[in-house]
Design an enzyme around this catalytic site. Sequence first.
Site, short mmCIF file in Angstrom:
data_model
loop_
_atom_site.label_atom_id
_atom_site.label_comp_id
_atom_site.label_asym_id
_atom_site.label_seq_id
_atom_site.Cartn_x
_atom_site.Cartn_y
_atom_site.Cartn_z
N ASP A 32 3.99 13.81 16.02
CA ASP A 32 3.55 13.97 14.62
C ASP A 32 2.05 13.71 14.52
O ASP A 32 1.60 12.95 13.66
CB ASP A 32 4.34 13.02 13.73
CG ASP A 32 4.25 13.42 12.26
OD1 ASP A 32 3.79 14.54 11.97
OD2 ASP A 32 4.64 12.60 11.40
N LEU A 84 0.85 -1.20 0.00
CA LEU A 84 0.00 0.00 0.00
C LEU A 84 0.87 1.24 0.00
O LEU A 84 0.61 2.22 -0.65
CB LEU A 84 -0.89 0.01 1.24
CG LEU A 84 -1.84 -1.19 1.39
CD1 LEU A 84 -2.50 -1.14 2.75
CD2 LEU A 84 -2.89 -1.19 0.30
N GLY A 85 1.92 1.18 0.74
CA GLY A 85 2.86 2.30 0.82
C GLY A 85 4.09 1.78 1.52
O GLY A 85 4.09 0.67 2.05
N GLN A 86 5.21 2.54 1.45
CA GLN A 86 6.44 2.02 2.04
C GLN A 86 7.11 3.07 2.91
O GLN A 86 7.08 4.26 2.59
CB GLN A 86 7.41 1.61 0.93
CG GLN A 86 7.48 0.12 0.77
CD GLN A 86 8.37 -0.27 -0.38
OE1 GLN A 86 8.45 0.41 -1.38
NE2 GLN A 86 9.06 -1.38 -0.22
N GLY A 87 7.68 2.67 4.01
CA GLY A 87 8.48 3.56 4.83
C GLY A 87 9.78 2.87 5.10
O GLY A 87 10.04 1.80 4.57
N GLY A 88 10.64 3.47 5.94
CA GLY A 88 11.89 2.83 6.29
C GLY A 88 11.61 1.63 7.19
O GLY A 88 10.86 1.72 8.15
N GLN A 89 12.17 0.39 6.82
CA GLN A 89 11.94 -0.80 7.66
C GLN A 89 13.28 -1.52 7.84
O GLN A 89 14.01 -1.69 6.88
CB GLN A 89 10.97 -1.75 6.95
CG GLN A 89 9.58 -1.15 6.76
CD GLN A 89 8.98 -1.48 5.41
OE1 GLN A 89 9.49 -2.32 4.70
NE2 GLN A 89 7.90 -0.81 5.07
#
Length: 495
Positions: free
Chosen positions: A461, A397-402
Amino acid sequence: MVVEFTIWVCLWMTASISKATAQSVAKPNCQDSCGNISIPYPFGIGENCYHDNWYEIFCNTSSSPPRPFLRRFSLEVEQINFEVNQTLTVRIPMQLREAWSGTGYDVMQGNSPNLTGSPFLFSSKDNVFLVGGCTGSALLLDSRNQILAGCATICPQQGSSMPSSENCYGVLCCQTIIPSSLVFYRTNFTTSSNSYENNSNIPNSAALIESNSVSKFIQNPTEQNFKPYPTVFQWTIMDLRTDSPGYENSTCETDERGGHNCRCKALFFKGNPYLPHGCQVVQDCEDCIQGCVVLGIDSYRCPIVDPTCQTSRAPSLGVGFIIAAVHILLILFGFCIYKMMKKRRENRIKAKFFKQNGGLLLKRQMSSNGGVVDKTRVFTSEELEKATDHYNKDRILGQGGQEVPLLVYEFIPNGTLFQHIHDPIEEFPLTWKKRLQISTDVAAALAYLHSASSIPIYHRDVKSSNILLDSRFRAKVSDFGTSRSITIDQTHLTA
Ligand SMILES: *[C@@H]1O[C@H](CO)[C@@H](O)[C@H](O)[C@H]1NC(C)=O
Ligand SMILES: *[C@@H]1O[C@H](CO)[C@@H](O)[C@H](O)[C@H]1NC(C)=O
Ligand SMILES: *[C@@H]1O[C@H](CO)[C@@H](O)[C@H](O)[C@H]1NC(C)=O
Ligand SMILES: *[C@@H]1O[C@H](CO)[C@@H](O)[C@H](O)[C@H]1NC(C)=O
Ligand SMILES: *[C@@H]1O[C@H](CO)[C@@H](O)[C@H](O)[C@H]1NC(C)=O
Ligand SMILES: *[C@@H]1O[C@H](CO)[C@@H](O)[C@H](O)[C@H]1NC(C)=O
Ligand SMILES: *[C@@H]1O[C@H](CO)[C@@H](O)[C@H](O)[C@H]1NC(C)=O
């Protein structure tokens, strides 16, 4: 890797293949010529040397040089081709108009050899219907007396010079092309003028003859009745098991009669494609492995791909292959080592991140709480792989830092609060009641983080796109990417 590959190509190019010996065109242990005429299989002299008795050759050794005959038709054989054209040149007698009978010439009808049912037919490509003399006309008829072709000759004008010997344009000689697939013919001479008497020294004759022999015929128009002229048969072979392993170097086409016409599969293969193991690579090409360059008739050389390879010739096939095999093993071994190192590095990085991101702490808490941290469940990488269909790209669906350990959230079907504020959908109107509920939920979550959790956490945030709505529109605060845990005595934080 590149160096390795180049060496491998050089070795491959210089490795030699097994020696081919000059091969006979006849069956093993059979005579392959009669006089100076080569007799290739399926033709053969003597029992078990020919394919079947249509191809039986009788070699008359009483004459000098010995002369071959096609036994079934008693026709003298001049040449047998099997390489480019499957042709057989035999001599057949001219069909002659008989002599003066007192009242006129008897119109004679001659028969050709009857090739019906044989593997032979008269080649329309190589023969013409040739008529000599000045009889008027001659017809070419099939077995049912159907006219297939005809041509007419006239006698030279009184007092005019005889036509030049190269001409066969209708004066004393005419010729015409013939239809294909002919297996039998007759000729009919027809009377059309009374000029025979004045030219009675010129015999009248007709036959299908090899087109190359027409000039010989004209050079000697009065002698053709003494000597049979060459005619060309096309031959084929009906029942040849070309799918058996001995024919791997032959390629065969099936013609309209169901016969096989074979040739060696490349120009640098020589030999008889009709014999098992008949086609072998020519001597000049024996040391080439990547094909061969054909320079001309019986002139070949190996292709020069890279001149630097020429200097390091491997002594033989065996040594070449051993060296090549060792290189392949080395390359494979190197590849395995590389894979192993990569895997170990990945594991080391994973372990580092696990430690850095609080994995040990998590583990400790889990073990002290009997495997459970509050309501948290720990998934193994195998479980995650199964749930995400091996991290299928279509499901992202979406990507972040992992890296590791990863946080696994429940699936939140109703999107973010941001979407509902800026892009409202009719089915779920954000009523004041719902809005109040969401605000209360968020406030409660933040209150929990700030005061109720064992180590206070500042989210840092909080915004509508980080507030997710579950199936019952209850709010969930997410994205702790910038959050910080703080010690009790810290009062505020700066970003
Ligand atoms: C065979 O020999 C004869 C006479 O010596 C010659 O005319 C003929 O061309 C030769 N044929 C072949 C196929 O070499
Ligand atoms: C073989 O050739 C000789 C000489 O030309 C001839 O006399 C004889 O009849 C021939 N034999 C056969 C069986 O044709
Ligand atoms: C094959 O036939 C063609 C056409 O008739 C001719 O030009 C060629 O020379 C023949 N090749 C051989 C090897 O006889
Ligand atoms: C040619 O041979 C075939 C088969 O042997 C036969 O049926 C036919 O009648 C013969 N034709 C002539 C004109 O002799
Ligand atoms: C060929 O000649 C024979 C014998 O003279 C005759 O009976 C026949 O009609 C002729 N055929 C043709 C097509 O002219
Ligand atoms: C044949 O020759 C005779 C005399 O020798 C002559 O009268 C006659 O016209 C000639 N016939 C033809 C068709 O040329
Ligand atoms: C095909 O040709 C190769 C190269 O000359 C040879 O080693 C092999 O035995 C041939 N195969 C047959 C069935 O003749």
